[in-house]
Motif scaffolding. Structure first.
Motif, PDB file in Angstrom:
ATOM      1  N   PRO A 127      67.976  31.463   0.666  1.00  0.00           N
ATOM      2  CA  PRO A 127      69.419  31.690  -0.408  1.00  0.00           C
ATOM      3  C   PRO A 127      69.197  32.896  -1.165  1.00  0.00           C
ATOM      4  N   GLY A 128      69.973  33.840  -1.243  1.00  0.00           N
ATOM      5  CA  GLY A 128      69.547  34.980  -2.090  1.00  0.00           C
ATOM      6  C   GLY A 128      70.557  36.292  -1.977  1.00  0.00           C
ATOM      7  N   LYS A 129      70.458  37.117  -2.666  1.00  0.00           N
ATOM      8  CA  LYS A 129      71.262  38.443  -2.561  1.00  0.00           C
ATOM      9  C   LYS A 129      70.699  39.626  -2.814  1.00  0.00           C
ATOM     10  N   VAL A 130      70.865  40.750  -1.905  1.00  0.00           N
ATOM     11  CA  VAL A 130      70.424  42.266  -2.579  1.00  0.00           C
ATOM     12  C   VAL A 130      71.782  42.794  -3.088  1.00  0.00           C
ATOM     13  N   GLY A 131      71.956  42.833  -4.196  1.00  0.00           N
ATOM     14  CA  GLY A 131      73.138  43.410  -5.132  1.00  0.00           C
ATOM     15  C   GLY A 131      74.146  42.453  -4.650  1.00  0.00           C
ATOM     16  N   ASN A 132      75.180  42.684  -4.045  1.00  0.00           N
ATOM     17  CA  ASN A 132      75.930  41.566  -3.502  1.00  0.00           C
ATOM     18  C   ASN A 132      76.078  41.237  -2.133  1.00  0.00           C
ATOM     19  N   GLU A 133      74.989  41.487  -1.413  1.00  0.00           N
ATOM     20  CA  GLU A 133      74.861  41.203   0.094  1.00  0.00           C
ATOM     21  C   GLU A 133      73.841  40.225   0.170  1.00  0.00           C
ATOM     22  N   TYR A 134      74.343  39.091   0.856  1.00  0.00           N
ATOM     23  CA  TYR A 134      73.479  38.065   1.067  1.00  0.00           C
ATOM     24  C   TYR A 134      72.401  38.229   1.816  1.00  0.00           C
ATOM     25  N   PHE A 135      71.321  37.552   1.733  1.00  0.00           N
ATOM     26  CA  PHE A 135      70.160  37.550   2.513  1.00  0.00           C
ATOM     27  C   PHE A 135      70.468  37.337   3.921  1.00  0.00           C
ATOM     28  N   MET A 136      69.857  38.147   5.041  1.00  0.00           N
ATOM     29  CA  MET A 136      70.262  37.740   6.198  1.00  0.00           C
ATOM     30  C   MET A 136      69.007  38.541   7.289  1.00  0.00           C
ATOM     31  N   THR A 137      69.028  38.109   8.591  1.00  0.00           N
ATOM     32  CA  THR A 137      68.007  38.582   9.240  1.00  0.00           C
ATOM     33  C   THR A 137      68.106  40.062   9.683  1.00  0.00           C
ATOM     34  N   LYS A 138      67.195  40.616  10.104  1.00  0.00           N
ATOM     35  CA  LYS A 138      67.248  42.154  10.394  1.00  0.00           C
ATOM     36  C   LYS A 138      68.304  42.443  11.682  1.00  0.00           C
ATOM     37  N   GLY A 139      68.344  41.247  12.512  1.00  0.00           N
ATOM     38  CA  GLY A 139      69.255  41.633  13.633  1.00  0.00           C
ATOM     39  C   GLY A 139      69.020  42.204  14.888  1.00  0.00           C
ATOM     40  N   HIS A 140      69.115  42.044  16.235  1.00  0.00           N
ATOM     41  CA  HIS A 140      68.814  42.637  17.213  1.00  0.00           C
ATOM     42  C   HIS A 140      69.600  42.318  18.488  1.00  0.00           C
ATOM     43  N   TYR A 141      69.869  43.442  19.383  1.00  0.00           N
ATOM     44  CA  TYR A 141      70.001  43.013  20.832  1.00  0.00           C
ATOM     45  C   TYR A 141      68.820  42.793  21.617  1.00  0.00           C
ATOM     46  N   HIS A 142      69.262  41.905  22.726  1.00  0.00           N
ATOM     47  CA  HIS A 142      67.974  41.644  23.407  1.00  0.00           C
ATOM     48  C   HIS A 142      67.539  42.912  24.076  1.00  0.00           C
ATOM     49  N   GLN A 143      66.129  43.033  24.458  1.00  0.00           N
ATOM     50  CA  GLN A 143      65.627  44.240  25.099  1.00  0.00           C
ATOM     51  C   GLN A 143      66.239  44.178  26.722  1.00  0.00           C
ATOM     52  N   LYS A 144      66.298  43.096  27.373  1.00  0.00           N
ATOM     53  CA  LYS A 144      66.757  42.753  28.384  1.00  0.00           C
ATOM     54  C   LYS A 144      68.403  42.503  27.952  1.00  0.00           C
ATOM     55  N   ARG A 145      69.277  43.378  28.019  1.00  0.00           N
ATOM     56  CA  ARG A 145      70.532  43.377  27.618  1.00  0.00           C
ATOM     57  C   ARG A 145      71.242  42.052  27.981  1.00  0.00           C
ATOM     58  N   ASN A 146      71.153  41.887  29.212  1.00  0.00           N
ATOM     59  CA  ASN A 146      72.000  40.755  29.844  1.00  0.00           C
ATOM     60  C   ASN A 146      71.454  39.296  29.450  1.00  0.00           C
ATOM     61  N   CYS A 147      70.463  39.072  28.647  1.00  0.00           N
ATOM     62  CA  CYS A 147      69.929  37.842  28.448  1.00  0.00           C
ATOM     63  C   CYS A 147      70.871  37.218  27.131  1.00  0.00           C
ATOM     64  N   ALA A 148      71.254  36.112  27.453  1.00  0.00           N
ATOM     65  CA  ALA A 148      71.938  35.282  26.673  1.00  0.00           C
ATOM     66  C   ALA A 148      71.415  34.538  25.577  1.00  0.00           C
ATOM     67  N   GLU A 149      71.639  33.502  24.370  1.00  0.00           N
ATOM     68  CA  GLU A 149      71.112  32.786  23.712  1.00  0.00           C
ATOM     69  C   GLU A 149      71.823  31.749  23.084  1.00  0.00           C
ATOM     70  N   TYR A 150      71.343  30.675  22.684  1.00  0.00           N
ATOM     71  CA  TYR A 150      72.054  29.630  22.183  1.00  0.00           C
ATOM     72  C   TYR A 150      71.408  29.559  20.828  1.00  0.00           C
ATOM     73  N   TYR A 151      72.453  29.541  19.855  1.00  0.00           N
ATOM     74  CA  TYR A 151      72.022  28.902  18.356  1.00  0.00           C
ATOM     75  C   TYR A 151      72.722  27.598  17.978  1.00  0.00           C
ATOM     76  N   TRP A 152      72.265  26.848  17.053  1.00  0.00           N
ATOM     77  CA  TRP A 152      73.075  25.939  16.649  1.00  0.00           C
ATOM     78  C   TRP A 152      72.571  25.568  14.994  1.00  0.00           C
ATOM     79  N   GLY A 153      73.587  25.289  14.247  1.00  0.00           N
ATOM     80  CA  GLY A 153      73.592  25.055  12.916  1.00  0.00           C
ATOM     81  C   GLY A 153      72.618  23.581  12.386  1.00  0.00           C
ATOM     82  N   ILE A 154      71.768  23.703  11.856  1.00  0.00           N
ATOM     83  CA  ILE A 154      70.980  22.732  11.348  1.00  0.00           C
ATOM     84  C   ILE A 154      71.401  22.100   9.866  1.00  0.00           C
TER      85      ILE A 154
END
Ligand code: F6R
Ligand code: ZN
Length: 187
Positions: A74-101
């Protein structure tokens, strides 16, 4: 021969044991990620923003899978929440599952025409990230946002496109409420 076991604590989202690789990102290495660079440069560069625990039992082979858990603090830089860098997959057609814990936040999803949407992440939420879709986790809560993930081991990560162009939306605190605001692409 008895093999060491790997343990996934599904309540805490903690991965330990054989073939577990841990990595973390601190504020000092996240230049250009948050809107308010000046604010970031005034904060503790050693402050951890997120950690990833990953089970790698096959390497980056075609047909393999990786399993991981992301812990966004948890945290913020200014008023923006902490987050990951974010990315596309290098092999663009690759999918992924995420689930909240545990914790609360958003998953930002952006296609290659920069169309962006956000899915709410909470304990039990399930997210299918289609190929050709950039993805980023944002922690809007007061505790760690813990999210499981499973993806093709040959997907790879393209960080440079996001580093250059960013996401077309940011999640900021406006009057105490997480709010999605448009972010125009740099020229
Ligand atoms: C793997 C994946 C996650 C992220 C993790 C950290 O494909 O999407 O395991 O790698 O949430 O985020 P990034 O990689 O964007 O720094
Ligand atoms: Zn991914």
């Amino acid at each position: 021969m008895l093999q060491e076991t790997t343990i996934f604590d599904s309540l805490l989202g903690k991965l330990t044991g054989e073939n577990v690789v841990r990595s973390s990102r601190v504020l000092g290495e996240l230049s250009g990620v948050f809107l308010n660079e000046e604010e970031r440069s005034l904060m503790d560069p050693e402050q951890m923003v997120y950690e990833v625990q990953m089970h790698d039992s096959c390497g980056e082979v075609e047909g393999g899978l990786f399993f991981g858990v992301s812990h966004v603090l948890p945290g913020k830089v200014g008023n923006e929440y902490f987050m990951t860098k974010g990315h596309y997959h290098q092999k663009r057609n690759c999918a992924e599952y995420y689930w909240g814990i545990s914790g609360d936040g958003f998953l930002l999803l952006m296609d290659e025409s920069r169309e962006c949407r956000a899915e709410k992440v909470f304990p039990g939420s399930l997210h299918f990230i289609a190929g050709h879709t950039a993805h980023r986790l944002v922690n809007t809560g007061e505790t760690r946002l813990v999210v499981g993930a499973c993806w093709p081991s040959d997907a790879g990560h393209d960080y440079s496109t996001i580093q250059k162009e960013g996401f077309s939306m940011r999640v900021v605190d406006q009057d105490g409420k997480p709010t999605l605001v448009p972010q125009f692409a740099p020229k």
